[in-house]
Design a protein around this motif. Structure first.
Motif, PDB file in Angstrom:
ATOM      1  N   THR A  75       0.899  -1.216   0.057  1.00 56.64           N
ATOM      2  CA  THR A  75      -0.088   0.035   0.033  1.00 56.64           C
ATOM      3  C   THR A  75       0.878   1.440   0.015  1.00 56.64           C
ATOM      4  OG1 THR A  75      -1.576  -1.253   1.302  1.00 56.64           O
ATOM      5  CG2 THR A  75      -1.808   1.072   1.327  1.00 56.64           C
ATOM      6  N   CYS A  77       1.315   4.764   1.056  1.00 58.59           N
ATOM      7  CA  CYS A  77       0.782   5.841   2.117  1.00 58.59           C
ATOM      8  C   CYS A  77       1.396   7.026   1.910  1.00 58.59           C
ATOM      9  CB  CYS A  77       0.957   5.247   3.179  1.00 58.59           C
ATOM     10  SG  CYS A  77       0.265   3.277   3.591  1.00 58.59           S
ATOM     11  N   TYR A  87       5.485   6.227   1.896  1.00 60.85           N
ATOM     12  CA  TYR A  87       6.115   4.949   2.069  1.00 60.85           C
ATOM     13  C   TYR A  87       5.036   3.940   1.803  1.00 60.85           C
ATOM     14  CZ  TYR A  87       2.815   4.989   6.055  1.00 60.85           C
ATOM     15  OH  TYR A  87       1.594   4.948   7.004  1.00 60.85           O
ATOM     16  N   GLN A  89       3.503   0.535   2.900  1.00 60.90           N
ATOM     17  CA  GLN A  89       3.236  -0.404   3.965  1.00 60.90           C
ATOM     18  C   GLN A  89       3.073  -1.909   3.135  1.00 60.90           C
ATOM     19  OE1 GLN A  89       2.370  -0.453   7.333  1.00 60.90           O
ATOM     20  NE2 GLN A  89       2.449  -2.508   6.888  1.00 60.90           N
ATOM     21  N   ASP A  91       2.428  -5.972   3.601  1.00 59.70           N
ATOM     22  CA  ASP A  91       1.793  -6.823   4.627  1.00 59.70           C
ATOM     23  C   ASP A  91       1.484  -8.163   3.814  1.00 59.70           C
ATOM     24  OD1 ASP A  91       0.879  -5.070   6.841  1.00 59.70           O
ATOM     25  OD2 ASP A  91      -0.209  -4.370   5.300  1.00 59.70           O
ATOM     26  N   THR A 126       7.574  -0.852   8.255  1.00 58.56           N
ATOM     27  CA  THR A 126       6.183  -0.978   7.805  1.00 58.56           C
ATOM     28  C   THR A 126       5.855  -2.199   7.056  1.00 58.56           C
ATOM     29  OG1 THR A 126       6.766   0.309   5.946  1.00 58.56           O
ATOM     30  CG2 THR A 126       5.970   1.661   7.489  1.00 58.56           C
ATOM     31  N   THR A 128       4.387  -6.383   7.845  1.00 63.05           N
ATOM     32  CA  THR A 128       4.077  -7.352   8.656  1.00 63.05           C
ATOM     33  C   THR A 128       4.212  -8.953   7.762  1.00 63.05           C
ATOM     34  OG1 THR A 128       1.814  -7.010   7.868  1.00 63.05           O
ATOM     35  CG2 THR A 128       2.626  -5.924   9.919  1.00 63.05           C
TER      36      THR A 128
END
Length: 134
Positions: A75, A77, A87, A89, A91, A126, A128
């Motif tokens: 993503t 952001c 930046y 993100q 996941d 950022t 996960t």
């Protein structure tokens, strides 16, 4: 050294990405129209491919011929401070077919330690990675 490639970008985000050992890849702005790949897609594809290949390698070493999958969401952001900084993100969700979550997490965690792209992303604030049911 086992393998090396070089990517070159000569124009803005719209255009082509050139490789020393492959065909040019069209690129485009993530919010624009038209065909081409954007940085978000390239990051997602690199990590998904590498992490899943590492999971498969670990499963093969255990003589387990089962499917696995890795889904990566990237993503774009904008920082809240309003400074115009951006930046990613990132996941990730990884799953191994027919394996309980505890055992699957152990394999995924081992793969994350060994995967070259995971190593490159190590320490990112950022990012996960979750192990989920297949």
């Amino acid at each position: 050294m086992m393998y090396q490639t070089k990517a070159s970008k000569h124009d803005d985000i719209n255009g082509y990405l050139y490789f020393t050992d492959n065909l040019p890849l069209p690129t485009k702005h993530p919010l624009g129209d038209g065909n081409g790949y954007n940085p978000e897609q390239l990051i997602a594809s690199a990590w998904a491919t590498c992490l899943n290949a590492t999971i498969q390698s670990l499963l093969e070493a255990k003589r387990q011929n089962i499917d696995s999958k890795v889904d990566i969401t990237v993503t774009l952001c904008k920082e809240e401070a309003g400074l115009g900084y951006y930046y990613f993100q990132v996941d990730a969700e990884a799953a191994i077919k027919g394996m309980n979550l505890t055992d699957a997490k152990e394999i995924v965690d081992q793969a994350h330690l060994r995967c070259p792209v995971s190593k490159l992303l190590a320490g990112a604030k950022t990012l996960t990675l979750k192990t989920v049911d297949y």
